[in-house]
Design a protein around this motif. Structure first.
Motif, PDB file in Angstrom:
ATOM      1  N   GLU A   1     -82.089  38.433  44.357  1.00 30.07           N
ATOM      2  CA  GLU A   1     -82.257  39.445  43.312  1.00 30.07           C
ATOM      3  C   GLU A   1     -81.387  39.176  42.083  1.00 30.07           C
ATOM      4  O   GLU A   1     -81.841  39.317  40.944  1.00 30.07           O
ATOM      5  CB  GLU A   1     -81.941  40.829  43.890  1.00 30.07           C
ATOM      6  N   ASP A   2     -80.137  38.785  42.297  1.00 31.54           N
ATOM      7  CA  ASP A   2     -79.248  38.516  41.159  1.00 31.54           C
ATOM      8  C   ASP A   2     -79.725  37.310  40.349  1.00 31.54           C
ATOM      9  O   ASP A   2     -79.698  37.329  39.114  1.00 31.54           O
ATOM     10  CB  ASP A   2     -77.804  38.290  41.635  1.00 31.54           C
ATOM     11  N   LEU A   3     -80.166  36.274  41.047  1.00 33.37           N
ATOM     12  CA  LEU A   3     -80.692  35.104  40.339  1.00 33.37           C
ATOM     13  C   LEU A   3     -81.971  35.434  39.575  1.00 33.37           C
ATOM     14  O   LEU A   3     -82.176  34.959  38.454  1.00 33.37           O
ATOM     15  CB  LEU A   3     -80.955  33.955  41.316  1.00 33.37           C
ATOM     16  N   ARG A   4     -82.822  36.267  40.174  1.00 38.96           N
ATOM     17  CA  ARG A   4     -84.049  36.677  39.470  1.00 38.96           C
ATOM     18  C   ARG A   4     -83.697  37.453  38.201  1.00 38.96           C
ATOM     19  O   ARG A   4     -84.354  37.293  37.172  1.00 38.96           O
ATOM     20  CB  ARG A   4     -84.960  37.499  40.389  1.00 38.96           C
ATOM     21  N   MET A   5     -82.657  38.265  38.270  1.00 35.36           N
ATOM     22  CA  MET A   5     -82.228  39.003  37.089  1.00 35.36           C
ATOM     23  C   MET A   5     -81.738  38.039  36.010  1.00 35.36           C
ATOM     24  O   MET A   5     -82.063  38.192  34.830  1.00 35.36           O
ATOM     25  CB  MET A   5     -81.126  39.997  37.436  1.00 35.36           C
TER      26      MET A   5
ATOM     27  N   LEU B   1     -82.675  34.929  35.675  1.00 35.21           N
ATOM     28  CA  LEU B   1     -83.862  34.242  35.160  1.00 35.21           C
ATOM     29  C   LEU B   1     -84.616  35.130  34.176  1.00 35.21           C
ATOM     30  O   LEU B   1     -85.104  34.656  33.147  1.00 35.21           O
ATOM     31  CB  LEU B   1     -84.788  33.822  36.297  1.00 35.21           C
ATOM     32  N   ALA B   2     -84.710  36.426  34.491  1.00 35.52           N
ATOM     33  CA  ALA B   2     -85.404  37.361  33.596  1.00 35.52           C
ATOM     34  C   ALA B   2     -84.710  37.415  32.238  1.00 35.52           C
ATOM     35  O   ALA B   2     -85.373  37.438  31.191  1.00 35.52           O
ATOM     36  CB  ALA B   2     -85.473  38.751  34.226  1.00 35.52           C
ATOM     37  N   LEU B   3     -83.390  37.415  32.239  1.00 32.42           N
ATOM     38  CA  LEU B   3     -82.653  37.412  30.969  1.00 32.42           C
ATOM     39  C   LEU B   3     -82.929  36.124  30.199  1.00 32.42           C
ATOM     40  O   LEU B   3     -83.120  36.141  28.979  1.00 32.42           O
ATOM     41  CB  LEU B   3     -81.160  37.586  31.213  1.00 32.42           C
TER      42      LEU B   3
ATOM     43  N   THR C   1     -95.170  32.248  33.419  1.00 28.84           N
ATOM     44  CA  THR C   1     -94.318  32.551  32.272  1.00 28.84           C
ATOM     45  C   THR C   1     -93.796  31.245  31.696  1.00 28.84           C
ATOM     46  O   THR C   1     -93.158  30.466  32.409  1.00 28.84           O
ATOM     47  CB  THR C   1     -93.150  33.470  32.683  1.00 28.84           C
ATOM     48  N   GLY C   2     -94.089  31.022  30.434  1.00 28.99           N
ATOM     49  CA  GLY C   2     -93.630  29.809  29.772  1.00 28.99           C
ATOM     50  C   GLY C   2     -92.591  30.071  28.697  1.00 28.99           C
ATOM     51  O   GLY C   2     -92.016  29.136  28.150  1.00 28.99           O
ATOM     52  N   ALA C   3     -92.342  31.348  28.401  1.00 34.42           N
ATOM     53  CA  ALA C   3     -91.373  31.705  27.358  1.00 34.42           C
ATOM     54  C   ALA C   3     -90.005  31.941  28.004  1.00 34.42           C
ATOM     55  O   ALA C   3     -89.787  32.947  28.672  1.00 34.42           O
ATOM     56  CB  ALA C   3     -91.836  32.954  26.617  1.00 34.42           C
ATOM     57  N   PHE C   4     -89.126  30.985  27.823  1.00 32.32           N
ATOM     58  CA  PHE C   4     -87.767  31.084  28.351  1.00 32.32           C
ATOM     59  C   PHE C   4     -86.898  30.045  27.668  1.00 32.32           C
ATOM     60  O   PHE C   4     -87.394  29.123  27.032  1.00 32.32           O
ATOM     61  CB  PHE C   4     -87.739  30.884  29.875  1.00 32.32           C
ATOM     62  N   SER C   5     -85.602  30.201  27.822  1.00 37.69           N
ATOM     63  CA  SER C   5     -84.657  29.220  27.301  1.00 37.69           C
ATOM     64  C   SER C   5     -84.475  28.119  28.342  1.00 37.69           C
ATOM     65  O   SER C   5     -83.924  28.374  29.418  1.00 37.69           O
ATOM     66  CB  SER C   5     -83.312  29.894  27.007  1.00 37.69           C
TER      67      SER C   5
END
Length: 175
Positions: free
Chosen positions: A56-60, A62-64, A125-129
């Protein structure tokens, strides 16, 4: 499966951004990865890798890194599909960069369709840093994140998205 079954299967898949917290079964994960491993690849180099994130923390995190896209945090599993340049560049040189990106995209497509075949939902999802994803997951420099594929049990849209007519994509013989 006949051709009309395939077209129906493809038309009923949609991007889902709302998920229950119910975790995926190990068999679902194995199936998705087994399907990805059948994807065609340039020279059969299979220049793609996946980081499975269920924490869960890693997913958070990744979401950021994905500009706060909620589906990345909410889905019980994120398949981070990466291009592994070394596998293809060792054989194809600079052109191998393109081939690794293509290999990763095809594998991700197969994973998305495999999830659909299991009655699961997904969102590409392709929009990320890239740099943030690389840092969060400890990716080596020769590996590039290409897609974050959220997978879980979700709520699909009530109506299918309208699509462009096929004729608008087609050019015959020349542009």
């Amino acid at each position: 499966m006949n051709s009309s079954d395939l077209l129906h299967f493809l038309k009923t898949r949609s991007s889902v951004r709302s998920y229950s917290a119910e975790p995926l079964e190990p068999e679902d994960i194995e199936y998705i990865l087994a399907c990805a491993s059948t994807a065609p690849s340039a020279g059969n180099r299979e220049s793609w890798d996946v980081v499975l994130v269920t924490d869960e923390d890693l997913r958070m995190d990744l979401a950021l890194a994905a500009f706060e896209q909620q589906q990345i945090q909410d889905a019980p599993a994120i398949f981070v599909v990466c291009a592994n340049y070394v596998r293809s560049m060792s054989h194809y040189g600079e052109r191998g960069i393109l081939y690794a990106l293509e290999d990763a995209t095809i594998a991700c497509t197969y994973m998305m369709l495999a999830a659909h075949a299991r009655g699961l939902h997904s969102c590409w999802t392709g929009a990320f840093s890239d740099d943030d994803i690389r840092e969060i997951l400890g990716l080596p420099q020769h590996v590039r994140p290409v897609a974050l594929l959220s997978v879980g049990r979700g709520t699909p849209p009530l109506e299918p998205m309208e699509r462009m007519p096929v004729n608008e994509h087609l050019h015959r013989e020349t542009w």
